[in-house]
Design a protein around this motif. Structure first.
Motif: not given
Lengths: 227, 227
Positions: B68-76
């Motif tokens: 499903p949709s998800m958000a990552f940090t820049r490092d991730e």
DNA sequence: CGGGTTTTGACAGAAAGTGTCAGCAAGCGT
DNA sequence: ACGCTTGCTGACACTTTCTGTCAAAACCCG
């Protein structure tokens, strides 16, 4: 316009802009009421989009990268998992932790059955052999922020010599990590093995060109460096 | 129940089951009409869910893994990208290709601006130093399908010796890839360096226990093997 | 070819979405 | 402290979408 289509376009606008947009602006842009914009934003949040609303400023996407839903084949999922295990094993503290949390997010996003199947795929990454004296995180931060680094570098059989460098790329090779940087001492691009860097200092000084343009020049000069 | 909630539960049911479910069953399960089930399935497809409908059989998720949709940090996001580059550099043909297509899917899912920023993050992975004589893909397939392998293995300074093994885990170390397997010749778990495997043959014979249970036993016997 | 099952289009009624407006909360200037 | 402005939300009437029903098309099998 149907609501679902509008939601996708709202997301697109939020992505494209790095400055906040107000509900008023979005309402005019889509020809809907401000109330509906507030409802849509609430729905986007419910769908997992990291949108933030701040009174007096407007709406903005939280820093980071949003991925819409997608499907992977079994091999693709294996590749993502193996890759994250590599970063866990070989990366510095910060990016290893980021790999861990990214992995948790991905596993959470999968169903329990897929998660179990994936975690047991038997593909592993061993730990690094070389022990490094400095944190790759500092180098990565310098690369990202375009900051110079002052390093004490030890060529074989000699004492450390201090120099200021502009970090351009960081490469993970089998036995070493390698920093590709512009060297102010030599006035040229040089490679620095991370295990020979005795110390490094983050300087609050920008290098004069963007790292991307330096990277392009570097790649032209060193096409076989794999960086 | 609201439609969006129902869609999520439909997705959950499709994930959990590996056998197709009919529209009739789903209609009864949710207390809705069959017509609405067809509408919902159409909407799931529009949302990117790889659901397949087949007359006379029912609905099933296409083999693979749905995120499903998800958000990552820049490092991730950096970690995922670096990891996939590792697999591109170090993996066998099949999984390297899978890493490539996974990368394309992820980049497609991001906006153009994020994509440009990510691809230029300056984190690279060098190629492997050892040249391997056999395809890791065959080993991975044997692991996945629980098939025995017949290998010609060369210990240092000696001629190759043939043996049948049950592949349990595959490890990527700095300088070598390592296969952990049950060896029928020695009647014990053994490690095999991939670069010393002169030939290998996929046998159409299952090993008698599941790879996961063998992996658990192996890990108990070899807790420090990093596999 | 006929019968049965699956799937879809059309339509009327139900439910959700929308615009409007009043009101609450927060911040700022006097 | 008060008044004004801005941002945001709840309530309500109206509009649009969703749903169930039913007929018809498409497909499959004997």
């Amino acid at each position: 316009m149907q609501r679902s289509g509008r939601l996708l376009q709202l997301l697109q606008i939020l992505r494209e802009r790095r400055v906040a947009v107000t509900a008023k602006f979005l309402a005019e842009r889509f020809g809907i009421s401000e109330r509906t914009v507030y409802r849509d934003m609430k729905t986007l949040v419910e769908l997992g989009v990291p949108v933030e609303g701040e009174a007096g400023i407007g709406f903005i996407l939280r820093p980071g990268f949003f991925l819409p839903s997608m499907a992977f084949t079994r091999d693709e999922a294996d590749a993502v998992l193996l890759g994250l295990r590599f970063v866990l094993a070989r990366g510095d503290g910060e990016i290893a932790k980021a790999a861990d949390t990214a992995l948790l997010k991905i596993m959470d996003g999968m169903g329990d059955r897929d998660e179990t199947q994936m975690l047991g795929n038997g593909l592993a990454v061993g730990p690094p052999e070389t022990e490094r004296r400095c944190e790759l995180g500092t180098i990565r931060r310098a690369m990202r922020d375009r900051r110079k680094l002052k390093i004490a570098y030890r060529t074989d059989g000699q004492a450390s010599r201090s120099r200021v460098v502009w970090p351009v790329a960081l490469g993970f090779f089998d036995q070493v990590e390698m920093l590709a940087a512009w060297c102010e001492l030599r006035d040229a691009f040089r490679h620095f093995r991370i295990d020979r860097i005795d110390s490094l200092t983050f300087l609050e000084v920008n290098f004069p060109r963007s790292r991307n343009s330096l990277l392009a020049v570097y790649r032209k000069l060193e096409p076989h460096a794999n960086l």
